[in-house]
Design an enzyme around this catalytic site. Structure first.
Site, mmCIF file in Angstrom:
data_model
loop_
_atom_site.group_PDB
_atom_site.id
_atom_site.type_symbol
_atom_site.label_atom_id
_atom_site.label_comp_id
_atom_site.label_asym_id
_atom_site.label_seq_id
_atom_site.Cartn_x
_atom_site.Cartn_y
_atom_site.Cartn_z
ATOM 1 C CB SER A 6 -0.907 0.011 1.227
ATOM 2 O OG SER A 6 -1.501 1.283 1.402
ATOM 3 C CG HIS A 31 -3.888 -1.371 -2.273
ATOM 4 N ND1 HIS A 31 -4.836 -2.204 -2.844
ATOM 5 C CD2 HIS A 31 -4.570 -0.584 -1.403
ATOM 6 C CE1 HIS A 31 -6.021 -1.942 -2.338
ATOM 7 N NE2 HIS A 31 -5.895 -0.952 -1.477
ATOM 8 C CG ASP A 33 -4.336 2.866 -0.111
ATOM 9 O OD1 ASP A 33 -5.182 2.011 0.179
ATOM 10 O OD2 ASP A 33 -3.106 2.657 -0.067
ATOM 11 C CG MET A 35 -8.270 7.350 1.109
ATOM 12 S SD MET A 35 -7.479 7.085 2.709
ATOM 13 C CE MET A 35 -5.862 7.777 2.400
ATOM 14 C CG HIS A 64 -9.077 0.676 -2.132
ATOM 15 N ND1 HIS A 64 -8.671 0.373 -0.844
ATOM 16 C CD2 HIS A 64 -10.440 0.695 -2.089
ATOM 17 C CE1 HIS A 64 -9.725 0.230 -0.068
ATOM 18 N NE2 HIS A 64 -10.813 0.435 -0.803
ATOM 19 C CG MET A 66 -11.013 3.704 0.195
ATOM 20 S SD MET A 66 -9.770 3.539 1.507
ATOM 21 C CE MET A 66 -8.271 3.841 0.563
ATOM 22 C CG MET A 135 -11.974 -2.205 3.327
ATOM 23 S SD MET A 135 -10.281 -1.867 2.769
ATOM 24 C CE MET A 135 -9.583 -1.008 4.193
ATOM 25 C CG ASP A 173 -6.241 -2.484 2.474
ATOM 26 O OD1 ASP A 173 -5.333 -2.383 3.305
ATOM 27 O OD2 ASP A 173 -6.607 -1.534 1.737
#
Length: 213
Positions: A6, A31, A33, A35, A64, A66, A135, A173
């Site tokens: 990540s 990965h 992330d 957000m 990913h 979010m 998650m 994750d």
């Protein structure tokens, strides 16, 4: 089993170099992330950064999202170089439409659920999925401890995938480390996301190899 370090735990001052180093360390995915400060209480990066670091490595960009209303942004991330785009079931009302949009862009499709969302909520979307992301912490911040109840949830998801007869990867994750990797893989996980366990190891290869079980 695949490892997807990540980026939340990487050195952002050397983002591109870190992604290249992760690939050289033997990880299959990175990965990424994303957000928005709304769906989760943190803000990270957008498609501009993904595009900027895409030339540094051929590793799979495991992206990913979010974020709320992800259908507005999936095309931008696809154009930026994402290979796999995962959205959250809880992030929008048009989940199926968003998954179909990702598929139409020629990208692999992922769907994630937070710790309190039941596995059964995934079932209607199985025909569209290449990956399910469980998650094992509340999304938003790296460095959290693995929620022990996640193991049973992983096993339940693995059984659901097997019953479907589809080739769907099962990614986990949150709080993943060498100490619990075997437990998670034994429960059915096929992709492990780990931040601190990889980037805070004595070197990246040691961190990646420690997760192999």
């Amino acid at each position: 089993m695949k490892v997807s370090p990540s980026i939340l735990s990487c050195d952002f001052a050397h983002f591109g170099d870190q992604i290249r180093a992760v690939e050289e360390a033997g990880a299959e995915y990175i990965h990424i992330d994303v957000m928005d400060g709304v769906f989760v209480p943190n803000i990270s990066l957008g498609p501009v950064m993904v595009k900027a670091v895409r030339p540094y490595a051929s590793i799979v960009f495991d992206t990913h999202l979010m974020i709320v209303n992800p259908i507005k942004y999936v095309e931008e991330f696809a154009k930026a170089g994402a290979d796999l785009i995962t959205i959250h079931l809880e992030s929008c009302d048009n989940v199926e439409e968003t998954l179909l949009k990702i598929k139409s862009l020629g990208k692999k499709v992922g769907l994630s659920i937070k710790p309190k969302t039941p596995v059964s909520a995934l079932e209607p979307y199985l025909p569209l999925l290449d990956l399910i992301l469980i998650m094992s912490v509340e999304p938003g911040f790296g460095g959290q401890a693995y929620i022990p109840e996640s193991t049973a949830k992983i096993a339940e998801t693995a059984a659901l995938i097997k019953k479907s007869g589809r080739d769907i990867e099962l990614e986990v994750d949150g709080g993943i480390s060498a100490a619990n990797a075997k437990e998670v893989v034994d429960a059915g996980a096929t992709v492990l996301v780990a931040g601190s366990a990889v980037f805070k190891a004595k070197d990246l290869k040691t961190g990646v190899d420690a997760l192999r079980v």
